[in-house]
Design a protein around this motif. Sequence first.
Motif, PDB file in Angstrom:
ATOM      1  N   LYS A  93       8.094  26.290-127.750  1.00  0.00           N
ATOM      2  CA  LYS A  93       8.100  24.795-127.174  1.00  0.00           C
ATOM      3  C   LYS A  93       8.212  24.568-125.631  1.00  0.00           C
ATOM      4  N   VAL A  94       7.534  24.053-124.951  1.00  0.00           N
ATOM      5  CA  VAL A  94       7.395  23.533-123.549  1.00  0.00           C
ATOM      6  C   VAL A  94       7.501  22.305-123.437  1.00  0.00           C
ATOM      7  N   ALA A 129       8.864  19.425-113.627  1.00  0.00           N
ATOM      8  CA  ALA A 129       9.062  20.933-113.948  1.00  0.00           C
ATOM      9  C   ALA A 129       8.901  20.976-115.130  1.00  0.00           C
ATOM     10  N   GLU A 130       8.397  22.458-115.351  1.00  0.00           N
ATOM     11  CA  GLU A 130       8.172  22.722-117.013  1.00  0.00           C
ATOM     12  C   GLU A 130       9.339  23.374-117.321  1.00  0.00           C
ATOM     13  N   THR A 131       9.960  23.268-118.625  1.00  0.00           N
ATOM     14  CA  THR A 131      11.026  24.047-119.252  1.00  0.00           C
ATOM     15  C   THR A 131      10.452  24.626-120.544  1.00  0.00           C
ATOM     16  N   GLY A 173      21.941  23.843-124.389  1.00  0.00           N
ATOM     17  CA  GLY A 173      20.782  24.074-123.680  1.00  0.00           C
ATOM     18  C   GLY A 173      19.787  25.191-124.043  1.00  0.00           C
ATOM     19  N   SER A 174      20.197  26.111-125.045  1.00  0.00           N
ATOM     20  CA  SER A 174      19.676  27.361-125.550  1.00  0.00           C
ATOM     21  C   SER A 174      18.488  27.026-126.426  1.00  0.00           C
ATOM     22  N   GLY A 175      18.340  25.881-127.029  1.00  0.00           N
ATOM     23  CA  GLY A 175      17.293  25.464-127.835  1.00  0.00           C
ATOM     24  C   GLY A 175      17.259  25.037-129.388  1.00  0.00           C
ATOM     25  N   LYS A 176      18.801  24.896-129.616  1.00  0.00           N
ATOM     26  CA  LYS A 176      19.033  24.665-131.062  1.00  0.00           C
ATOM     27  C   LYS A 176      18.403  23.363-131.458  1.00  0.00           C
TER      28      LYS A 176
END
Length: 254
Positions: free
Chosen positions: A11-12, A20-22, A45-48
């Motif tokens: 997932k971007v 900016a891209e995350t 912020g870890s993507g959960k």
Amino acid sequence: MSIIKASNIKKVYGGGKDFAETIALHNINLELEAGEFTAIMGPSGSGKSSLLKILSGFDQATSGDIFIDGKSLGRMTGDELSIFRRSHIGYIFQEFNLLDSLTIQENIMLPMILNREKNAVMNKKAEQLMELLNITSLKNKYPYQVSGGQQQRTAVCRALINDTSVIFADEPTGNLDSKSSKAVLECLKKTSEQLGTTILLVTHDPFAASYSDKVLFLKDGVIRTQLYKKESQDLFAKQILDHLALLEEDDYDL
Ligand SMILES: Nc1ncnc2c1ncn2[C@@H]1O[C@H](COP(=O)(O)OP(=O)(O)O)[C@@H](O)[C@H]1O
Ligand SMILES: [Mg+2]
């Protein structure tokens, strides 16, 4: 057969000319069995939440595919996906998201009302679920008349009413005191044991995670490790706590 299978999920966010891209998720692979209770832990912020939203078809992955009950979410049209989600997937949020103008029982029946089910069918199903989660005596009350834990148990019943096979819960005990949290977690556990519902729970709390059968630790969009419950819940809570401390050490690497 696994009920949820995710392969190579990436997932971007952003990446447009001014943004900016995350990269929120890197190449996630996972499989969950029917009736399994899994927790996801990881720093903020870890993507959960991204992972939960993608697994449930709420949001689309940048690449990779999700299979639920053997069906690819990526190959469904928008309409097919909404119908599939309504009958297979329940979602529970930190905020209970109940409607204040409806009673507890009406809130629970809402997804069935949307499916135009018969009254008798809806009432029977709602009564069974309220019984299972110990909220029958509240059925004619309104959300603002019951506690946070009781509201969240109402949300669990609502998530289950369409014979849902999977429940995604994103920090469902984040707004609750410890006693109410415990009641909600016990209800989730009971649901997986008695109804065979697959549960994926995001939590910061090692005690909450100890209700699960296995914990996935996410860091920077990658599943770093998995821990399995082998003995008692108390011991599992301690192992989770130790593991979190290890993950916080900067030199920790696999
Ligand atoms: N809608 C969005 N747009 C841009 N970036 C996002 C969006 N949602 C999440 N992110 C970013 O993706 C990363 C993972 O976020 P998230 O999945 O919410 O993590 P968690 O739930 O573990 O706190 C973070 O860097 C966050 O800032
Ligand atoms: Mg989150």
